[in-house]
Design a protein around this motif. Sequence first.
Motif, mmCIF file in Angstrom:
data_model
loop_
_atom_site.group_PDB
_atom_site.id
_atom_site.type_symbol
_atom_site.label_atom_id
_atom_site.label_comp_id
_atom_site.label_asym_id
_atom_site.label_seq_id
_atom_site.Cartn_x
_atom_site.Cartn_y
_atom_site.Cartn_z
ATOM 1 N N VAL A 143 -13.080 -47.090 7.617
ATOM 2 C CA VAL A 143 -12.629 -47.638 6.233
ATOM 3 C C VAL A 143 -11.534 -48.669 6.365
ATOM 4 C CG1 VAL A 143 -11.670 -46.783 3.947
ATOM 5 C CG2 VAL A 143 -13.205 -45.275 4.978
ATOM 6 N N ASP A 144 -11.499 -49.575 5.347
ATOM 7 C CA ASP A 144 -10.715 -50.717 5.343
ATOM 8 C C ASP A 144 -9.317 -50.359 4.511
ATOM 9 O OD1 ASP A 144 -9.668 -53.048 5.990
ATOM 10 O OD2 ASP A 144 -10.610 -54.115 4.194
ATOM 11 N N VAL A 145 -8.685 -49.220 5.090
ATOM 12 C CA VAL A 145 -7.394 -48.919 4.463
ATOM 13 C C VAL A 145 -6.546 -48.553 5.446
ATOM 14 C CG1 VAL A 145 -8.092 -48.144 2.088
ATOM 15 C CG2 VAL A 145 -8.277 -46.490 3.836
ATOM 16 N N PRO A 146 -5.318 -48.509 5.340
ATOM 17 C CA PRO A 146 -4.528 -47.959 6.462
ATOM 18 C C PRO A 146 -4.629 -46.609 6.636
ATOM 19 C CG PRO A 146 -3.052 -49.300 5.116
ATOM 20 C CD PRO A 146 -4.496 -48.939 4.251
ATOM 21 N N TYR A 147 -4.812 -45.921 7.735
ATOM 22 C CA TYR A 147 -5.152 -44.506 7.997
ATOM 23 C C TYR A 147 -4.265 -43.909 9.285
ATOM 24 C CZ TYR A 147 -8.295 -45.843 11.255
ATOM 25 O OH TYR A 147 -9.057 -46.536 12.424
ATOM 26 N N ILE A 148 -3.932 -42.630 9.295
ATOM 27 C CA ILE A 148 -3.624 -41.911 10.441
ATOM 28 C C ILE A 148 -4.408 -40.717 10.239
ATOM 29 C CG2 ILE A 148 -1.630 -40.679 11.665
ATOM 30 C CD1 ILE A 148 0.177 -42.566 10.045
ATOM 31 N N THR A 149 -5.010 -40.598 11.712
ATOM 32 C CA THR A 149 -5.967 -39.455 11.855
ATOM 33 C C THR A 149 -5.926 -38.849 13.328
ATOM 34 O OG1 THR A 149 -8.213 -38.660 11.497
ATOM 35 C CG2 THR A 149 -8.108 -40.798 12.499
ATOM 36 N N LEU A 150 -6.549 -37.696 13.285
ATOM 37 C CA LEU A 150 -6.800 -36.958 14.702
ATOM 38 C C LEU A 150 -8.303 -37.000 15.121
ATOM 39 C CD1 LEU A 150 -4.542 -35.212 16.387
ATOM 40 C CD2 LEU A 150 -5.280 -33.357 15.153
ATOM 41 N N ARG A 151 -8.521 -37.325 16.299
ATOM 42 C CA ARG A 151 -10.128 -37.118 16.780
ATOM 43 C C ARG A 151 -10.465 -35.705 16.962
ATOM 44 N NH1 ARG A 151 -10.632 -42.778 19.854
ATOM 45 N NH2 ARG A 151 -11.019 -44.010 17.967
ATOM 46 N N GLY A 152 -11.625 -35.683 16.801
ATOM 47 C CA GLY A 152 -12.084 -34.090 17.162
ATOM 48 C C GLY A 152 -11.990 -33.211 16.237
ATOM 49 N N ARG A 153 -12.150 -31.868 16.423
ATOM 50 C CA ARG A 153 -12.118 -30.773 15.595
ATOM 51 C C ARG A 153 -10.699 -30.316 14.967
ATOM 52 N NH1 ARG A 153 -15.678 -26.314 18.758
ATOM 53 N NH2 ARG A 153 -17.431 -26.786 18.304
ATOM 54 N N LYS A 154 -9.921 -30.655 15.872
ATOM 55 C CA LYS A 154 -8.535 -30.018 15.453
ATOM 56 C C LYS A 154 -7.770 -30.805 14.377
ATOM 57 C CE LYS A 154 -7.722 -28.008 20.230
ATOM 58 N NZ LYS A 154 -6.753 -28.109 21.241
ATOM 59 N N GLY A 155 -6.905 -30.088 13.915
ATOM 60 C CA GLY A 155 -6.048 -30.587 12.645
ATOM 61 C C GLY A 155 -5.341 -29.583 11.893
ATOM 62 N N GLY A 156 -5.578 -29.952 10.783
ATOM 63 C CA GLY A 156 -4.890 -28.781 9.640
ATOM 64 C C GLY A 156 -3.884 -29.379 9.028
ATOM 65 N N SER A 157 -3.146 -28.295 8.254
ATOM 66 C CA SER A 157 -2.328 -28.591 7.237
ATOM 67 C C SER A 157 -0.903 -28.602 7.970
ATOM 68 C CB SER A 157 -1.828 -27.364 6.246
ATOM 69 O OG SER A 157 -2.959 -27.477 5.259
ATOM 70 N N ALA A 158 -0.512 -28.231 9.049
ATOM 71 C CA ALA A 158 0.683 -28.339 9.811
ATOM 72 C C ALA A 158 0.441 -29.790 10.476
ATOM 73 C CB ALA A 158 0.682 -27.316 10.876
ATOM 74 N N VAL A 159 -0.450 -30.097 10.805
ATOM 75 C CA VAL A 159 -0.556 -31.595 11.530
ATOM 76 C C VAL A 159 -0.353 -32.529 10.536
ATOM 77 C CG1 VAL A 159 -2.038 -33.141 12.628
ATOM 78 C CG2 VAL A 159 -2.026 -30.797 13.579
ATOM 79 N N ALA A 160 -1.112 -32.470 9.376
ATOM 80 C CA ALA A 160 -1.012 -33.473 8.330
ATOM 81 C C ALA A 160 0.470 -33.517 7.812
ATOM 82 C CB ALA A 160 -1.875 -33.049 7.229
ATOM 83 N N ALA A 161 1.092 -32.274 7.622
ATOM 84 C CA ALA A 161 2.405 -32.404 7.009
ATOM 85 C C ALA A 161 3.567 -32.934 8.032
ATOM 86 C CB ALA A 161 2.991 -31.121 6.924
ATOM 87 N N SER A 162 3.139 -32.653 9.397
ATOM 88 C CA SER A 162 4.052 -33.277 10.482
ATOM 89 C C SER A 162 4.170 -34.888 10.497
ATOM 90 C CB SER A 162 3.847 -32.778 11.817
ATOM 91 O OG SER A 162 2.693 -33.066 12.264
ATOM 92 N N ILE A 163 2.862 -35.277 10.306
ATOM 93 C CA ILE A 163 2.528 -36.749 10.229
ATOM 94 C C ILE A 163 3.251 -37.404 8.964
ATOM 95 C CG2 ILE A 163 1.072 -38.561 9.739
ATOM 96 C CD1 ILE A 163 -1.075 -36.935 11.533
ATOM 97 N N MET A 164 3.392 -36.855 7.612
ATOM 98 C CA MET A 164 3.802 -37.192 6.477
ATOM 99 C C MET A 164 5.494 -36.952 6.768
ATOM 100 S SD MET A 164 2.739 -38.667 3.604
ATOM 101 C CE MET A 164 4.371 -39.571 3.472
ATOM 102 N N ASN A 165 5.805 -35.830 7.203
ATOM 103 C CA ASN A 165 7.302 -35.651 7.527
ATOM 104 C C ASN A 165 7.942 -36.709 8.322
ATOM 105 O OD1 ASN A 165 7.460 -33.710 5.662
ATOM 106 N ND2 ASN A 165 7.178 -32.214 6.985
ATOM 107 N N ALA A 166 7.248 -37.084 9.486
ATOM 108 C CA ALA A 166 7.601 -37.976 10.504
ATOM 109 C C ALA A 166 7.823 -39.544 9.703
ATOM 110 C CB ALA A 166 6.579 -38.479 11.371
ATOM 111 N N LEU A 167 7.085 -39.784 8.841
ATOM 112 C CA LEU A 167 7.062 -40.972 8.069
ATOM 113 C C LEU A 167 8.367 -41.048 7.162
ATOM 114 C CD1 LEU A 167 3.594 -42.280 7.148
ATOM 115 C CD2 LEU A 167 5.020 -42.963 8.914
ATOM 116 N N LEU A 168 8.595 -39.731 6.569
ATOM 117 C CA LEU A 168 9.777 -39.719 5.614
ATOM 118 C C LEU A 168 11.053 -39.424 6.311
ATOM 119 C CD1 LEU A 168 8.127 -36.843 3.199
ATOM 120 C CD2 LEU A 168 9.008 -38.894 2.613
ATOM 121 N N TYR A 169 10.965 -39.241 7.755
ATOM 122 C CA TYR A 169 12.078 -39.278 8.531
ATOM 123 C C TYR A 169 12.421 -40.608 9.210
ATOM 124 C CZ TYR A 169 11.658 -34.245 8.020
ATOM 125 O OH TYR A 169 11.514 -32.896 7.795
ATOM 126 N N LEU A 170 11.382 -41.603 8.923
ATOM 127 C CA LEU A 170 11.743 -42.931 9.809
ATOM 128 C C LEU A 170 12.786 -43.848 8.934
ATOM 129 C CD1 LEU A 170 8.124 -44.043 10.787
ATOM 130 C CD2 LEU A 170 10.073 -43.508 12.388
#
Lengths: 204, 204
Positions: free
Chosen positions: A177-204
């Motif tokens: 898709v032609d929008v900025p994105y952050i993702t994780l390849r494969g089956r793994k992921g979840g709420s904790a992963v998504a929250a950690s990415i969002m929080n990393a940006l908030l702490y930058l």
Amino acid sequence: MEIIQDPQEIERKSMAIIADELGELDCSPAEEKVIKRVVHATADPEIAESVIVSETAIESGLKSLEQGSNIITDVNMLKAGINSRKVNELGGAINCFISDEQIAEEAKEAGITRSMMCMRKAVQEQENKIFVIGNAPTALFELIKLVNAGQANPGLIIGTPVGFVGAKESKLELEKVDVPYITLRGRKGGSAVAASIMNALLYL
Amino acid sequence: MEIIQDPQEIERKSMAIIADELGELDCSPAEEKVIKRVVHATADPEIAESVIVSETAIESGLKSLEQGSNIITDVNMLKAGINSRKVNELGGAINCFISDEQIAEEAKEAGITRSMMCMRKAVQEQENKIFVIGNAPTALFELIKLVNAGQANPGLIIGTPVGFVGAKESKLELEKVDVPYITLRGRKGGSAVAASIMNALLYL
């Protein structure tokens, strides 16, 4: 056994272990912080290789945050995992519509999942610029469809659904898709992963 | 690409894939359901071997639930991940004190973490019989200390802190304690794992 009690000391020591185990990463310092936060949240150094950050994701995500954009999540657990104090300070809010009874009704009438209807509702408001999807592949598929149809133009999509049916596929679609994105390849992921990415940006 | 939208169909298909990948498990049917929920939440079949269910954990946990026991969590994200409707139907509540300002003050005065003070507060009420710790090793260490000192007698402890500092060690300590417990060996774990175990019991 000596138990370290100071949260900041635990964090400092954790990050030192992560840096040691990951070694040198071939990416920008900001991207490195995102990856390390994901490893921190999962205690899984191997996951580092699966984190995909699109070229403009961090710049665009930070810009949206600075403009006080709202953050939309697919599930309440993920909403609870994001640092709301930081988001509020920037003038934004974190919203999740999954428990909204009216949306549940409308989804039923339309014959789609509640997660999908939540996305349709969310894109109607211009201030909703950051989408964080940690659980439901159907939510991510729907959001991608709305973007491709020109009905949504997010500043950032963080998409890390977890699971055995549709999760991997929804994340592969996100990479097209032609929008900025952050993702994780494969089956793994979840709420904790998504929250950690969002929080990393908030702490930058 | 065909996208499966029906949540029940996704669940059914996911569980079939998990059963297929895990093969025959050498445990009780109830324990098997717990393990499969953890695999479902993490999309990590390898994690199945790390799940440790103490002999009386499921029986004691179900009894506590039936009695309308409250559930205490260490973080709000975990609280949000547990099926509160089911807990309420049984007459219980899910509580997390981590954002309580008074507890924060008292922790500061006592020179301990907020997570630790939350456990000290929680054990004072007899109706708090199930403890679910998915994040903070210091909370789990403190709870174990309170149990060993005879100040707490939980019906069940679900302890799955995640991380690089203290998480593994806190879970090894839990395995030595004379209360029913469910845990995960090693560094991995987190709120999603802890919630999946608690929800597995609620669905039994």
